[in-house]
Scaffold this motif. Structure first.
Motif, PDB file in Angstrom:
ATOM      1  N   UNK A 175      17.164   5.568  -1.739  1.00  0.00           N
ATOM      2  CA  UNK A 175      16.383   4.337  -1.763  1.00  0.00           C
ATOM      3  C   UNK A 175      15.380   4.395  -2.914  1.00  0.00           C
ATOM      4  N   UNK A 176      15.176   3.266  -3.548  1.00  0.00           N
ATOM      5  CA  UNK A 176      14.154   3.143  -4.591  1.00  0.00           C
ATOM      6  C   UNK A 176      13.006   2.297  -4.038  1.00  0.00           C
ATOM      7  N   UNK A 177      11.781   2.729  -4.315  1.00  0.00           N
ATOM      8  CA  UNK A 177      10.597   2.079  -3.759  1.00  0.00           C
ATOM      9  C   UNK A 177       9.691   1.588  -4.869  1.00  0.00           C
ATOM     10  N   UNK A 178       9.189   0.385  -4.720  1.00  0.00           N
ATOM     11  CA  UNK A 178       8.274  -0.192  -5.712  1.00  0.00           C
ATOM     12  C   UNK A 178       7.076  -0.789  -4.991  1.00  0.00           C
ATOM     13  N   UNK A 179       5.889  -0.288  -5.308  1.00  0.00           N
ATOM     14  CA  UNK A 179       4.666  -0.801  -4.709  1.00  0.00           C
ATOM     15  C   UNK A 179       4.086  -1.939  -5.558  1.00  0.00           C
ATOM     16  N   UNK A 180       3.354  -2.818  -4.901  1.00  0.00           N
ATOM     17  CA  UNK A 180       2.637  -3.885  -5.589  1.00  0.00           C
ATOM     18  C   UNK A 180       1.445  -4.296  -4.743  1.00  0.00           C
ATOM     19  N   UNK A 181       0.563  -5.087  -5.351  1.00  0.00           N
ATOM     20  CA  UNK A 181      -0.569  -5.615  -4.605  1.00  0.00           C
ATOM     21  C   UNK A 181      -1.894  -4.927  -4.849  1.00  0.00           C
ATOM     22  N   UNK A 182      -1.886  -3.874  -5.636  1.00  0.00           N
ATOM     23  CA  UNK A 182      -3.139  -3.205  -5.934  1.00  0.00           C
ATOM     24  C   UNK A 182      -4.014  -4.042  -6.847  1.00  0.00           C
ATOM     25  N   UNK A 212      13.168  -5.955   3.729  1.00  0.00           N
ATOM     26  CA  UNK A 212      13.194  -4.618   3.108  1.00  0.00           C
ATOM     27  C   UNK A 212      11.821  -4.269   2.514  1.00  0.00           C
ATOM     28  N   UNK A 213      10.779  -4.585   3.248  1.00  0.00           N
ATOM     29  CA  UNK A 213       9.428  -4.426   2.728  1.00  0.00           C
ATOM     30  C   UNK A 213       8.502  -3.836   3.793  1.00  0.00           C
ATOM     31  N   UNK A 214       7.616  -2.962   3.332  1.00  0.00           N
ATOM     32  CA  UNK A 214       6.563  -2.395   4.169  1.00  0.00           C
ATOM     33  C   UNK A 214       5.222  -2.832   3.581  1.00  0.00           C
ATOM     34  N   UNK A 215       4.258  -3.062   4.453  1.00  0.00           N
ATOM     35  CA  UNK A 215       2.964  -3.559   4.018  1.00  0.00           C
ATOM     36  C   UNK A 215       1.846  -2.619   4.460  1.00  0.00           C
ATOM     37  N   UNK A 216       0.766  -2.680   3.712  1.00  0.00           N
ATOM     38  CA  UNK A 216      -0.470  -2.023   4.136  1.00  0.00           C
ATOM     39  C   UNK A 216      -1.591  -3.033   3.944  1.00  0.00           C
ATOM     40  N   UNK A 217      -2.060  -3.589   5.055  1.00  0.00           N
ATOM     41  CA  UNK A 217      -3.190  -4.507   5.023  1.00  0.00           C
ATOM     42  C   UNK A 217      -4.461  -3.676   5.074  1.00  0.00           C
ATOM     43  N   UNK A 218      -5.315  -3.841   4.076  1.00  0.00           N
ATOM     44  CA  UNK A 218      -6.533  -3.043   3.977  1.00  0.00           C
ATOM     45  C   UNK A 218      -7.742  -3.971   4.044  1.00  0.00           C
ATOM     46  N   UNK A 266      -7.270  -6.190   0.650  1.00  0.00           N
ATOM     47  CA  UNK A 266      -6.068  -6.216  -0.174  1.00  0.00           C
ATOM     48  C   UNK A 266      -4.875  -5.976   0.725  1.00  0.00           C
ATOM     49  N   UNK A 267      -3.729  -6.493   0.325  1.00  0.00           N
ATOM     50  CA  UNK A 267      -2.487  -6.165   1.021  1.00  0.00           C
ATOM     51  C   UNK A 267      -1.510  -5.580   0.018  1.00  0.00           C
ATOM     52  N   UNK A 268      -1.120  -4.351   0.277  1.00  0.00           N
ATOM     53  CA  UNK A 268      -0.112  -3.688  -0.535  1.00  0.00           C
ATOM     54  C   UNK A 268       1.268  -3.949   0.041  1.00  0.00           C
ATOM     55  N   UNK A 269       2.239  -4.052  -0.847  1.00  0.00           N
ATOM     56  CA  UNK A 269       3.632  -4.201  -0.440  1.00  0.00           C
ATOM     57  C   UNK A 269       4.456  -3.083  -1.058  1.00  0.00           C
TER      58      UNK A 269
END
Length: 121
Positions: free
Chosen positions: A2-9, A77-83, A18-21
């Motif tokens: 699997x390839x992972x790409x973060x965004x939202x910073x 196909x997405x994971x989130x981090x709500x901060x 902030x919410x990271x994806x």
């Protein structure tokens, strides 16, 4: 694999949100337990949060408990981090990671490239 790409910073003032994806490609995200880690300058990478493949079980570092929420949408196909209630000490590069078991001390085999979060005081 699997390839992972973060965004939202980005840059946010203390107390803000902030919410990271983390988007996955290559294999369906539902095959993996997922986690977020962070690394601040001059410090070791540390565990932030993890979520099981189904999303039923979640785990948090004490430093973020009550402020951060990890979630996943396997259909996207997405994971989130709500901060929320961000603090200057949350400043770090945030990484998402995939493995087969969720948990603070679990092994994660796949990592994204990271996204910078900066919290100003």
């Amino acid at each position: 694999q699997v390839q992972l790409v973060e965004s939202g910073g980005g840059l946010v003032q203390a107390g803000g949100s902030l919410r990271l994806s983390c988007s996955a490609s290559g294999r369906t995200l539902s095959s993996y337990a997922m986690a977020w880690f962070r690394q601040a300058p001059g410090k070791e990478r540390e565990f932030v949060a993890a979520i099981s493949r189904s999303g039923v079980s979640v785990y948090y570092a004490d430093s973020v408990k009550g402020r951060f929420t990890i979630s996943r949408d396997n259909t996207k196909n997405t994971v989130y981090l709500q901060m929320n209630s961000l603090k200057p000490e949350d400043t770090a590069v945030y990484y998402c990671a995939a493995g087969f078991v969720a948990g603070r001390d679990a092994r994660y085999d796949y990592w994204g490239q990271g996204t910078q979060v900066t919290v100003s005081s």
